[in-house]
Design an enzyme around this catalytic site. Sequence first.
Site, PDB file in Angstrom:
ATOM      1  N   SER A 169      29.789 -53.763  -1.789  1.00 17.03           N
ATOM      2  CA  SER A 169      28.914 -52.947  -0.925  1.00 17.03           C
ATOM      3  C   SER A 169      27.665 -52.479  -1.667  1.00 17.03           C
ATOM      4  O   SER A 169      27.525 -51.299  -1.992  1.00 17.03           O
ATOM      5  CB  SER A 169      29.674 -51.767  -0.321  1.00 17.03           C
ATOM      6  OG  SER A 169      30.485 -51.101  -1.258  1.00 17.03           O
ATOM      7  N   SER A 180      30.532 -57.061  -9.106  1.00 20.03           N
ATOM      8  CA  SER A 180      31.621 -58.016  -9.247  1.00 20.03           C
ATOM      9  C   SER A 180      32.077 -57.992 -10.706  1.00 20.03           C
ATOM     10  O   SER A 180      31.248 -58.018 -11.616  1.00 20.03           O
ATOM     11  CB  SER A 180      31.112 -59.405  -8.860  1.00 20.03           C
ATOM     12  OG  SER A 180      32.135 -60.353  -9.078  1.00 20.03           O
ATOM     13  N   SER A 224       1.642  -0.196  -7.372  1.00 19.75           N
ATOM     14  CA  SER A 224       0.780  -0.333  -8.548  1.00 19.75           C
ATOM     15  C   SER A 224       0.381   1.018  -9.109  1.00 19.75           C
ATOM     16  O   SER A 224       0.337   1.215 -10.322  1.00 19.75           O
ATOM     17  CB  SER A 224      -0.496  -1.099  -8.194  1.00 19.75           C
ATOM     18  OG  SER A 224      -0.167  -2.383  -7.781  1.00 19.75           O
ATOM     19  N   ASP A 255       0.789  -1.239   0.000  1.00 19.98           N
ATOM     20  CA  ASP A 255       0.000   0.000   0.000  1.00 19.98           C
ATOM     21  C   ASP A 255       0.819   1.287   0.000  1.00 19.98           C
ATOM     22  O   ASP A 255       0.271   2.363   0.226  1.00 19.98           O
ATOM     23  CB  ASP A 255      -0.981   0.046   1.189  1.00 19.98           C
ATOM     24  CG  ASP A 255      -2.153  -0.886   0.961  1.00 19.98           C
ATOM     25  OD1 ASP A 255      -2.403  -1.217  -0.225  1.00 19.98           O
ATOM     26  OD2 ASP A 255      -2.796  -1.304   1.934  1.00 19.98           O
TER      27      ASP A 255
END
Lengths: 629, 264
Positions: free
Chosen positions: A530, A458, A25, A21
């Site tokens: 892992s 692997s 704008s 305010d």
Amino acid sequence: MSVSESQKKRPFPIVIVGHVDHGKSTLIGRLLFDTGSLPEGKVEEIKQVSEKRGQTFEWAFLMDALQVERDQGVTVDASHIWFKSKKRPYVIIDAPGHRAFITNMITGAASAEAAIIVVDAEQGICEQTRHHSYLLRFLGFKKILVTVNKMDKIGWDGDKFDALVYDLNEYFSDLGLPLTGIVPISARHGDNIAKKSEKSGWYDGKTLIKAVDDIPRSSQSAGGPFRLPVQDIYKRGDERIIAGRIENGRLKVGDKIRVAPTGEEASIVQFKSWPENAAEISAVAGKSVAVTLDRDLFIDRGHILHLAADKALHSSHRLLVQLYWFGKAPLKEGQNLQLRLGQQETIATIEEIRRSFDIQSLTYGQESELPQHGMGEVVLRCRNRLAFDLASELAETSRGVLLDNDRIAGAVTISESLALADQTVQANITRVKDTVTGLERAEVFGHRGGVLWMTGLSGAGKSTLSMAVQRRLFERGYHVYVLDGDNVRHGLTRDLGFSAKDRSENIRRVAEAAKLIADSGAVVLAAFISPYRADRTMARDIIGEDFREIHVSADISVCEERDPKGLYAKARAGEIEKFTGVSDVYEEPLDADLEIDTGKEDIQTSVDHLISFVQNTYAIDRRKAKSSG
Amino acid sequence: MTDLDELEAESIFILREAYRRFDNIAMLWSIGKDSNVMIRLAQKAFVGRIPFPCAHLDTGKEFPETYAFRDRYAKEWGLNLIADDCPPIEQVDQSLPPASRFAARKSLGLEQAIKNYQFDGIIAGIRRDEQATRAKERVFSPRSPYGAWDFKDQPPEFWGQYTVVKKPGVHVRVHPLLHWTEVDIWRYIEREDIPIVPLYFARDGKRFRSLGEEGITFPVDSSAATIPEIIAELEETRAPERAGRAMDHEAEASFEKLRQSGYM
């Protein structure tokens, strides 16, 4: 068209901010009207509509009407509004009244050249005035104009205006943000917008449009140290092209450069361009370039090229930063986030919220967490070593963002480079009252200790690579050791099988063993399939910040074809239960520190990558060595 | 650096970020002026060889000149062209007005390409100054599995840091020309001598200012037959660029609706 002429045609981007305010704008409506940027008859049309509804005309209605047309009924987001003054075209990057205003304001402001802060003459500086102003400073704004609106409400009282000017100057000087000007206006009545108002005879400054027109367009400076963060590397035959945008300074063919943080040096051979006939021999800040070097270095995205003659960039795992948080949940100590610093990316832990900062009072506090839109001084501990400048030295290479769940949730600027945390190595040593410190060991061996955790299927090449890297490092005088999955199962973990629970215990013991060897100052290569993410995270937690996850990532078809131990064949025949990749899952790393695809590159290239990775990762922090010595 | 140099450098930066950050990215090539500029920028970014496919969402309804242009330059520029047919108009949301339905075939074509080729990034040549809903876009704009766009809850974007989402079914739209204006595009075409479809130049008092498909794109009154004349014309006009696009004007919010459901 000449350059200066073409520059005039490019819209000059501005943001308009201020407390709700205070008239953002209205001001935008008035700017459009006074510069003749509105469709004909638009204002009359809205005046009539207002009269019919029994309302007094407001300029903000114009904005509403335009928004509705422009946006066809949806809520406004960071929208763009174009207008032209006599001097040049403008684009207002605007997001009035939206609840996501701050997010959009940051987005918009980041691409704006200048900002106008609207302040109500009666109310003066309010909460959002302070908040927006602080953000502008944080974003690095230098061109800021304040306009004091609604001067009619204080009867164009010059004394009251002077008092407000005094407050504004004081506030912005506390903030460390110099003002380009302060213009008294009434947006509603059009005073001092395009035309000087006779109501402010005491004011001898510019109209708002003149003040905005007089803000120069900045051009990126070619001065200061050269910085080229690497975006990507393109391979063209044997040639490796380094692509990135120069963030500061200037580069020319023949310049000797150094790579941060690896420290390797080379010379610039060529600027690659397309079409080829347009080849350049130098480039300045802001330019996206592609260059080739006279030597083949290990360079990756995130590395920063600088001139070898200049002082090196800072380099550390720990940073002291100023942090603005816009995540919805509060920021807490111990939280892990993704940090992006230019093109560098790493996981960062919020090690400590040293102090909070109150944007309203500009004072520090001791809040232990930062709420949404909170600000504070924070220590980040990063998984990777980063190269950077300090905010006091260079803006472009000293700032970054934090991401929470892929969403940008914080902005940071670096104020200090901190030494590695004393916690891991030194805390452990005092615990056992060791007579030799980790630093002394490092000085003797010429490198720090740590663990490269080699995970993969692997047959991916974990053991082969680890053994080759061990040999090369050993020959260079490294204290190095390989912990291999198959070997430890003969002793340390021979009581364990391959169930998920046993695999987990296997990893726990191995991680503890690897940590002990690393504490003795060695670089440990731990080659273990892992397969589970949770287990690898556990290993990371046990080993601490000198843990690095290396994903040895050959495709399963490649591994199966190699099948060095004949295990895949057995697994396919059903002779082995729970075989990773065949009858048990392999959870690929989501954020490995390095990925080596042995299916795509030859072993020599992979070994070279790992060697330079080890050299960079476990180099001694000289600064710390001195300060502790 | 001139302003065009700055625009070029920014777009190249964006293209390089996009290529590096996504696993499987493609560029939309509508064969219009903007997307030809984008092709040139990508050639510069990747030093002559564009490392991803260029997709033309083909409705079979382009102008003959457009097809001729596509076939000639796809070859000349060595593009990896994808030009699959868009799904038929019967599959389009029938509540849309006629021209929008026509245009929505492109959204379906894009959806189909994303599904068939598993794209996680799509480079599109939209600009903020073209159209109001495009003004709200981000440079990197994540889309839901159906291409939908949540403009009310967009992540912030600053300091050259863009949002990258890698989740199944989500793709990110990348907009390297977002910060360019119509006049910038023409000045760059002039500077770089970029070929364009001849329909942009005035013949018999009319020219295409924005080039879409036959039947839903119409020429505007103009006598601009050269690039400098087009630039001069744009300096003066107050008419919007997409005035000749039927789908923008059928009903209030029709273009908005198209975009929210996945249009470019």
